[in-house]
Design a protein around this motif. Structure first.
Motif, PDB file in Angstrom:
ATOM      1  N   GLY A 558       0.870  -1.109  -0.002  1.00 31.44           N
ATOM      2  CA  GLY A 558      -0.055   0.085  -0.058  1.00 31.44           C
ATOM      3  C   GLY A 558       0.849   1.475   0.021  1.00 31.44           C
ATOM      4  N   TYR A 559       0.142   2.288   0.208  1.00 25.32           N
ATOM      5  CA  TYR A 559       0.811   3.415   0.039  1.00 25.32           C
ATOM      6  C   TYR A 559       0.376   4.603   1.328  1.00 25.32           C
ATOM      7  N   ALA A 560       1.227   5.189   1.846  1.00 25.55           N
ATOM      8  CA  ALA A 560       1.013   6.003   2.959  1.00 25.55           C
ATOM      9  C   ALA A 560       2.167   7.238   3.190  1.00 25.55           C
ATOM     10  N   ASP A 561       1.814   8.408   2.874  1.00 34.01           N
ATOM     11  CA  ASP A 561       2.664   9.510   3.113  1.00 34.01           C
ATOM     12  C   ASP A 561       2.028  10.310   4.213  1.00 34.01           C
ATOM     13  N   LEU A 562       2.790  10.323   5.217  1.00 36.03           N
ATOM     14  CA  LEU A 562       2.721  10.934   6.453  1.00 36.03           C
ATOM     15  C   LEU A 562       3.333  12.482   6.711  1.00 36.03           C
ATOM     16  N   ARG A 563       3.673  12.916   5.707  1.00 34.85           N
ATOM     17  CA  ARG A 563       4.281  14.268   5.686  1.00 34.85           C
ATOM     18  C   ARG A 563       3.261  15.244   5.526  1.00 34.85           C
ATOM     19  N   ILE A 564       3.059  16.156   6.411  1.00 29.81           N
ATOM     20  CA  ILE A 564       1.967  17.000   6.355  1.00 29.81           C
ATOM     21  C   ILE A 564       2.222  18.574   5.297  1.00 29.81           C
ATOM     22  N   ARG A 565       3.680  18.588   5.060  1.00 28.24           N
ATOM     23  CA  ARG A 565       3.985  19.564   4.546  1.00 28.24           C
ATOM     24  C   ARG A 565       3.617  19.709   3.059  1.00 28.24           C
TER      25      ARG A 565
END
Length: 771
Positions: A558-565
């Motif tokens: 799966g794919y998960a990008d936790l960067r809020i920027r």
């Protein structure tokens, strides 16, 4: 649907809202009874459960409707502006990816190895490997022959010649270690750097991943790979069909690497599929070993249409000596000067097998350095401080080129680990993050090389026991048969018992607290009946989810990008929206529940407003995984270590969010109602906190084993079993990332490959399994 009729999925949302209103009416009706707040406090846990039950279907309905609406909107053909933006985005991502990889391979340090290339000369004893000359280059109509010469040290001239061909198609052939992939990467980077607006974007893909039965057309397979390897193309800023539009409209130049890595029948199928797929303006670059390509076109009965062909010439001893001279300090010392002089005076050799040696004291050395692989090995091993080249011309130590090349392979790993100190600084992307023992590194990479050649796929995947050069971390559990029947049964029993115990304890404890603390304090068996029901539910849920363990090895990452920027609005905007929805719904419920004299209780308004905020916060929490799995247009190329981290983050995020949602729906509500009823004390706060912890853990673990993309769990099981057997390190992906930084591996999208197939073959042949 293509005419804008995308409103119908929102009917499901309307139905869910109506259901929530009905649920709210049922839930808050007791608040108007004579018991008032005392009744509500006693029923706090039940109310919290109702709120959670209302939030889950409503949020799921909202997510489904939004996703389905997007799919219906994206069903329309993307417009020219969208395609143009996707094309420029892809060009930037590909350039970033392969410029980084070229630096890791030191392709320009101090300058590219000057391999010379030419079109193959006609030979009456071998089948033709090129199409008719006038179909390749329109300028050859008068001569009737295509004759190209090129050099890896002057790639710009090759780019110009490639652009002048009729259809922009090239096949790069050669023996092992002759620099086919390197030339393809150099050509890709130069075509990107000099690309005009109307030219396609070159994208390198391992052709061994193309299943012509699943994807008969090249364009469909390339589009599928682009969508997976470059998540930014799936961002909301672009249409979901952007990848298909790019490939279908000729905006992508596929650079297919490694035809020889496929089984012989599949090689012929690829040649046939290419000729069926390529239209008049479709461009192509293909690499393969010469023998395998000749066999493939013979079996397919045709060459690659309109494609020029290049083959390498051996590096001359003088060219090899000049390259080594520039890799050494200005004053390398007498030993190196003597060795380089002997190399320069050796007669040129050809690319015959390693057993054939040209005359002279440096004949063995000249034969090994006739290929870029041998020259790279020699440079890496013998230009390190503390090494001396005197043994390179010693026939007693290295009587044959094969012996010298094997020795270079054996010394490669210690040389790289010794000369490249670990650095944690992000400004040093080409140094390993950790120090590894050379013997352990050799053993672990040896097992990996042996496994890729001799693997068997227990999940019915494509490999099926075939040799491969690609390592996909999510396939490790399937190809190593780590998910055995015993392992599956053990995991099923563990999951079943854990969920049954937690659900039983949670429900039983909640009921016991209500009976013991609020109602009948002398009742010893309070909570037992409800605990039995929770235990039964946990057994059923655990048995179902445990039965899915066998599917873990087939999961894709799966794919998960936790960067809020660069995307905070997408994270926090739903919080405001869902809280507003919750407060509006709560106000409607309050207005629908007047007292007997027609007035409204202000304390009841506080309760329903609190419920509305809790609903909004819970719905927002459940929305976070959707935000994390939505790529942004600024998302970088997914390297193997990034793909692994993204899937790990997705699994951990799913568990954490569901645990927080379960706790948030229960504990604040219970505390507020008890405080309003005057029944809150230390014992009540502790018991409610314990209930909250049980509920949070139960919800989090249940959803954690039930969600999609569970490849990380299968990877954990496989690596732990293989680490206990001494075959791989416990932290496999960080170790492979260090090997990539050392230059032992190369990354192509989310998969790893050994930098040279010959290195993989050598490690596999010399691998000895631990006792």
């Amino acid at each position: 649907m293509r005419n804008g009729k995308v409103w119908w999925p929102w009917l499901a949302v309307l139905a869910a809202v109506v259901g929530v209103l009905v649920l709210a009416w049922v839930t808050f009706t007791p608040l108007t009874d004579n018991g008032g707040l005392q009744v509500s406090a006693n029923r706090a846990q039940l109310t919290g459960g109702f709120v959670l039950a209302a939030a889950v279907p409503l949020v799921l309905a909202l997510r489904w409707a939004r996703q389905r609406s997007r799919e219906l909107v994206a069903a329309a053909v993307p417009g020219p502006e969208v395609v143009a933006r996707a094309k420029e985005l892809l060009a930037g991502l590909v350039a970033e990816q392969w410029e980084d990889e070229a630096r890791r391979r030191s392709l320009d340090d101090p300058y590219p190895i000057p391999v010379r290339w030419r079109t193959p000369a006609p030979d009456a004893h071998t089948p033709a490997v090129m199409d008719h000359p006038d179909l390749i280059d329109p300028t050859t109509a008068s001569t009737g022959r295509v004759w190209w010469t090129a050099s890896s040290n002057h790639i710009a001239a090759l780019s110009v010649r490639f652009r002048r061909t009729r259809r922009g198609r090239l096949v790069i052939l050669g023996k092992a270690g002759t620099g086919k992939t390197t030339l393809a990467i150099q050509l890709l980077l130069d075509l990107l750097a000099t690309r005009t607006t109307g030219e396609p974007v070159p994208v390198l893909l391992p052709v061994a991943g193309w299943d012509t039965e699943q994807f008969p057309r090249l364009h469909d397979w390339v589009a599928d790979r682009l969508a997976r390897d470059y998540p930014a193309l799936r961002s909301p800023d672009l249409s979901t069909g952007a990848a298909h539009a790019l490939t279908g409209r000729g905006h992508v130049l596929p650079v297919l690497d490694g035809l020889d890595e496929l089984p012989p029948p599949a090689q012929a199928n690829v040649i046939s599929a290419l000729n069926r797929s390529l239209g008049g303006d479709d461009q192509l670059i293909l690499t393969s070993r010469t023998t395998e390509f000749t066999t493939a076109i013979t079996a397919a009965g045709d060459v690659v249409n309109s494609a020029a062909v290049l083959e390498p010439l051996p590096l001359s001893p003088a060219a090899a000596a000049d390259y080594l001279t520039h890799c050494l300090p200005p004053s390398p010392g007498p030993a190196w000067e003597q060795t380089l002089t002997a190399l320069r005076t050796t007669p040129p050799t050809d690319l015959t097998p390693l057993q054939q040696v040209p005359p002279g004291p440096a004949g063995v050395l000249a034969r090994v350095t006739a290929t870029p692989l041998g020259l790279w090995l020699l440079r890496t091993v013998y230009t390190a401080p503390g090494t001396t080249p005197t043994d390179l011309t010693d026939p007693a130590l290295f009587p044959t080129p094969a012996a010298l090349q094997a020795a270079l392979f054996d010394r490669l790993i210690p040389a790289l680990i010794t000369t490249r100190e670990p650095r944690k600084d992000s400004a040093e992307p080409f140094r390993p993050r950790h120090r590894h023992d050379p013997c352990d590194t050799r053993r672990w990479l040896g097992y990996l090389a042996h496994h890729l050649i001799n693997q068997t796929d227990s999940s019915g995947g494509q490999e099926g026991g075939q040799e491969t050069r690609d390592f996909a971390w999510w396939r490790l559990a399937a190809t190593t048969r780590a998910m055995t029947l015993t392992t599956q049964l053990a995991l099923t029993v563990t999951i079943t018992l854990s969920l049954a115990l937690m659900w039983g304890l949670m429900t039983g404890f909640v009921d016991w607290v209500e009976n013991r603390y609020f109602e009948e304090k002398d009742q010893f068996l309070g909570g037992f009946p409800l605990g039995i029901l929770g235990l039964a539910f946990g057994l059923l849920a655990g048995a179902y989810f445990g039965s899915q363990v066998r599917l873990w090895a087939r999961e894709t990452p799966g794919y998960a990008d936790l960067r809020i920027r660069n995307r905070p609005a997408g994270l926090f905007r739903p919080l405001v929206k869902y809280c507003a929805i919750g407060l509006t719904t709560a106000l409607a419920c309050w207005l629908a529940q007047p007292t007997e004299d027609g007035t409204y209780e202000s304390s009841l308004l506080v309760i329903v407003a609190w419920y509305g905020l809790i609903f909004g916060a819970t719905a927002w929490l459940l929305k976070i995984p959707n935000w994390a799995t939505t790529p942004a247009s600024s998302t970088l190329t997914v390297a193997p270590i990034d793909s692994w981290r993204a899937d790990r983050n997705l699994n951990l995020l799913r568990i954490t969010i569901c645990a927080l949602a379960g706790g948030l729906c229960f504990w604040p509500t219970a505390v507020l109602l008890a405080a309003l009823a005057g029944d809150l004390d230390t014992w009540g706060a502790l018991t409610w906190s314990a209930q909250t912890l049980l509920l949070a853990l139960t919800c989090g673990l249940t959803v954690g084993v039930a969600g999609r993309h569970r490849a990380w769990w299968a990877y954990l099981i496989a690596t732990r079993k293989l680490a206990r057997a001494g075959r791989l390190p416990p932290q496999l992906m960080p170790f492979l990332d260090d090997c990539h930084r050392l230059g032992l591996l190369r990354a192509v999208g989310p998969i790893y490959q050994f930098r040279h197939a010959e290195l993989q073959d050598h490690l596999a042949a010399t691998y000895q399994a631990p006792p």
